[in-house]
Design a protein around this motif. Structure first.
Motif, PDB file in Angstrom:
ATOM      1  N   CYS A 164      -1.102  16.870  24.963  1.00 46.87           N
ATOM      2  CA  CYS A 164      -1.315  16.583  26.388  1.00 46.87           C
ATOM      3  C   CYS A 164      -0.157  15.735  26.934  1.00 46.87           C
ATOM      4  O   CYS A 164       0.222  14.736  26.325  1.00 46.87           O
TER       5      CYS A 164
ATOM      6  N   CYS B   7      -8.877  15.178  29.889  1.00 41.07           N
ATOM      7  CA  CYS B   7      -8.089  14.492  28.857  1.00 41.07           C
ATOM      8  C   CYS B   7      -8.931  13.400  28.218  1.00 41.07           C
ATOM      9  O   CYS B   7      -9.536  12.579  28.905  1.00 41.07           O
TER      10      CYS B   7
ATOM     11  N   CYS C 190      -1.468   9.839  29.307  1.00 43.88           N
ATOM     12  CA  CYS C 190      -1.089   9.958  27.888  1.00 43.88           C
ATOM     13  C   CYS C 190       0.339   9.467  27.674  1.00 43.88           C
ATOM     14  O   CYS C 190       0.622   8.728  26.733  1.00 43.88           O
TER      15      CYS C 190
ATOM     16  N   CYS D 217      -0.247  14.520  30.224  1.00 41.45           N
ATOM     17  CA  CYS D 217      -0.660  13.901  31.487  1.00 41.45           C
ATOM     18  C   CYS D 217       0.003  12.519  31.583  1.00 41.45           C
ATOM     19  O   CYS D 217       0.432  11.951  30.576  1.00 41.45           O
TER      20      CYS D 217
HETATM   21 ZN   LIG Z   1      -3.647  13.295  28.542  1.00 43.57          ZN
END
Ligand SMILES: [Zn+2]
Length: 723
Positions: A169, A129, A174, A171
């Motif tokens: 994304c 990422c 994020c 995650c």
């Molecule tokens: Zn991310």
């Protein structure tokens, strides 16, 4: 030599080579041979694989995956040492966006996730990422390790910018970071009308700009060498870079050189390379260098990494780069090849570049036309269909300019005011998204006497893609939007049963009954005198269209010589007759500004149609319109056959003209160059003319400030110097 070495590498290294090392090459890299090849091909710098996805030196970091056969060999170090002995610039090549299972297990928080929290994969590797510690910590350590061991002149990174905007994304990092910045959750889907999604797009652009700055801060301060630049590779296509969140304007304004990874001709053609060179120099300045990775392998559909690219294909791409003030950088995949033809493809052009390089850099373009672009237009106006909505109109206009041999420069929408003294005509082709400030700069340009051509929905949206109630530029264009249109922007359907593209343009005044053909007493309209934008169409009252026309209300015009004929059936032929002779809807509206310029509003998308359908009538009509708007300010006339890309530059007391032969190059890959000629050339400049390709002086005639000369034949290209 001393002066050369005292010039920073990013200003002196004009020719590059890259042997892109595969894992297997650790056992078969013949350094001595490549060293001779560098000399033979006149390279001054090399790009050498160092680390990232694969390390080619024995890194101390166990998670830094070593090439499969590396063991403790230091291949990067050996090549680096050989190149340094040859006096070459060395850039350490990184490729950093994915890692192994081991890495993922140790740092699961650094990798991208889909909406269900599953890691995203590319092959058997995990995708890192861009907002994570993989970039802020791990890669920083790797850069420092390479600086400690090898002190490279700089770094360049292939896949540095993370995922593209088709994948969001989710995650934890994020999610948290986006919430902290915007007080909202990450958008759940791609929705260009969602304000939150637009913020997410901008947030991603900003992160890439920050990564660029962060990495440069590391390489320059840690090495103690301000010339140790970090350079992410970028492509020459704004649409590609939009897709990858790379803000070309934001990045290039802070960089001293760009390593251009724009290897193959796109659907638009070879001319995309000279176009990209001019577009990028327009952002970073004409005193900078832009080396471009030019592959010697076959890299389009289908790709063959180990086979030689056909020579005509590779060399035409190279000389189109030169025409855009791009420097050559040959590129092979792998260090050992059984198709050895590829070693000789670049050599003659590298030698020619070395002999003539002083004319090929540090020069400024001469143009009479500026063509506007921006990422915002591609993103927020183009939305889910950026190519056909925002890019095709731009490329159609550029194609008409090249076909008409009308020199032009791409202009970023924020630079209209800055660059306004460089051209007399500003083209806004499909520039739906324009900010109020950008529209003001168009008005200022008109107030200085400039001419404007605007097409389609130009200025109907703000810079975030929010629709306005009318064109922001309605005051200068003389038209108002009704918010409706006829036709569409798609490719025509392959069946004759669907006739939604079977529309036409009607030219006024009608005059077919005075031309050869049957006569039924059809009334002529008007006085019989046609506007000059209809030059060359004397025998036709109608032309094929097949595009989209905006329904507009005309407030003022000096002429509207083309109207729209609605679609009617194609099949069966008995039914294929025009139901309505003329809708009366204007396709083009012409005006003259009070400041002396000419204003064209093109309601019919001839620009998009020309790019999509390649009809000569559309191209010739666009050329006529541009020439009318230019009103005698085009600095060169070239008469002769074929498609020739003409670029003109000024340098000290010289004028440099590039002519690239693109005749018949729609064939892909290109099998052979078809020479064309002769050409009669006339240019507004005084001096002696000689060819850098044929090395000969040309006979000239001088009259009224114009110099005329003749070229008998054009092969691959020619470069003429007048001084
Ligand atoms: Zn991310």
């Amino acid at each position: 030599m001393e002066e050369y070495m005292n010039t920073p590498w990013y200003q002196r290294t004009l020719r590059w080579g890259q042997t892109n090392i595969t894992e297997l090459d650790v056992e078969r890299y013949d350094i001595d041979w490549w060293r001779e090849h560098w000399k033979l091909t006149k390279v001054q710098g090399v790009v050498v694989n160092a680390g990232g996805i694969v390390a080619y030196y024995p890194s101390k970091y166990p998670l830094h995956y070593r090439a499969q056969f590396l063991n403790d060999r230091d291949l990067y170090g050996e090549i680096n040492a050989a190149a340094r002995e040859e006096g070459l610039t060395v850039l350490a090549r990184m490729d950093s966006n994915r890692a192994t299972e081991d890495f993922f297990q140790q740092h699961p928080e650094w990798f991208t996730r889909d909406i269900d929290g599953n890691p995203r994969m590319q092959g058997d590797r995990y995708t890192a990422c861009i907002f994570s510690g993989y970039y802020d910590t791990f890669l920083v350590d790797i850069l420092k390790e390479i600086i400690d061991r090898y002190e490279p002149d700089g770094f360049t990174d292939n896949s540095w910018s993370g995922m593209n905007h088709s994948q969001i994304c989710y995650c934890e990092n994020c999610k948290q970071s986006f919430f902290d910045n915007y007080g909202a959750d990450i958008p759940r889907e791609i929705d260009w009308d969602d304000e939150n999604f637009k913020k997410w797009i901008r947030w991603n652009y900003d992160r890439r700009i920050d990564i660029w700055a962060l990495n440069n801060q590391i390489t320059q301060t840690y090495s103690g060498n301000e010339d140790c630049l970090w350079l992410g590779m970028i492509s020459g296509s704004p649409m590609t870079e939009s897709f990858r969140f790379r803000d070309m304007k934001g990045i290039l304004e802070q960089s001293k050189i760009i390593m251009l990874d724009h290897q193959h001709r796109p659907a638009f053609g070879f001319q995309s390379n000279s176009h990209s060179g001019k577009l990028l120099h327009g952002l970073m300045g004409w005193d900078k260098l832009i080396p471009e990775s030019m592959p010697m392998y076959q890299g389009r559909t289908p790709s063959f990494r180990l086979s030689a690219k056909p020579v005509a294909e590779a060399q035409t791409w190279m000389v189109e780069g030169f025409a855009g003030t791009i420097q050559p950088w040959w590129h092979h995949i792998g260090a050992y090849h059984e198709d050895r033809r590829q070693y000789m493809t670049a050599k003659p052009l590298m030698e020619w570049h070395a002999e003539n390089d002083k004319y090929l850099i540090n020069r400024t373009p001469i143009a009479s036309v500026g063509v506007v672009w921006s990422h915002e237009n591609i993103d927020y106006y183009g939305k889910n269909t950026p190519e056909k909505t925002a890019v095709w109109p731009h490329e159609g206009m550029v194609q008409a300019l090249i076909q008409g041999r009308i020199p032009y420069i791409p202009v970023h929408a924020d630079h209209i005011e800055r660059d306004s003294d460089k051209f007399s005509v500003l083209i806004l082709a499909g520039m739906g998204a324009l900010s109020d400030a950008q529209c003001d700069s168009v008005r200022k340009f008109i107030a200085q006497g400039g001419s404007v051509i605007a097409t389609g929905e130009t200025s109907l949206y703000d810079e975030w893609g929010n629709r306005r109630s009318d064109f922001a530029l309605s005051d200068v264009l003389g038209v108002h939007s009704t918010g409706t249109y006829e036709g569409n922007t798609e490719m025509a359907a392959p069946t004759w049963e669907i006739y939604d593209h079977h529309s036409y343009l009607r030219l006024h005044p009608q005059q077919c009954e005075i031309e050869y053909g049957p006569k039924i007493g059809m009334a002529l309209d008007g006085n019989g005198v046609r506007h000059e934008i209809l030059n060359g169409f004397d025998s036709a009252d109608i032309l094929p269209f097949g595009g989209r026309i905006e329904n507009v209300v005309v407030e003022k015009s000096i002429a509207a010589p083309i109207s729209f004929i609605s679609e009617f059936p194609i099949f069966p032929p008995e039914f294929s007759w025009m139901r309505e002779m003329d809708s009366g809807k204007p396709c083009v509206v012409l005006n003259e500004s009070e400041h002396g310029g000419r204003i064209v509003y093109l309601a019919a998308d001839l620009d998009r149609c020309f790019r999509r359908d390649n009809f000569p009538d559309h191209g010739n009509m666009l050329i006529n319109i541009i020439k009318w708007a230019a009103n005698g300010t085009i600095p060169i006339e070239i008469n002769g056959p074929g498609l020739v890309d003409c670029q003109i530059y000024e340098q000290d007391n010289s004028l440099i003209i590039h002519l690239v032969n693109l005749t018949g190059t729609t064939q892909e890959p290109l099998h052979e160059i078809i020479p064309v000629g002769p050409f009669e050339i006339r240019i507004k400049y005084k001096g002696k003319v000689r060819s850098l390709v044929n090395q000969g002086a040309l006979n000239i005639n001088e009259k009224d400030g114009w110099t005329s000369f003749k070229i008998d034949q054009l092969g691959l290209h020619d470069v003429l110097v007048i001084e």
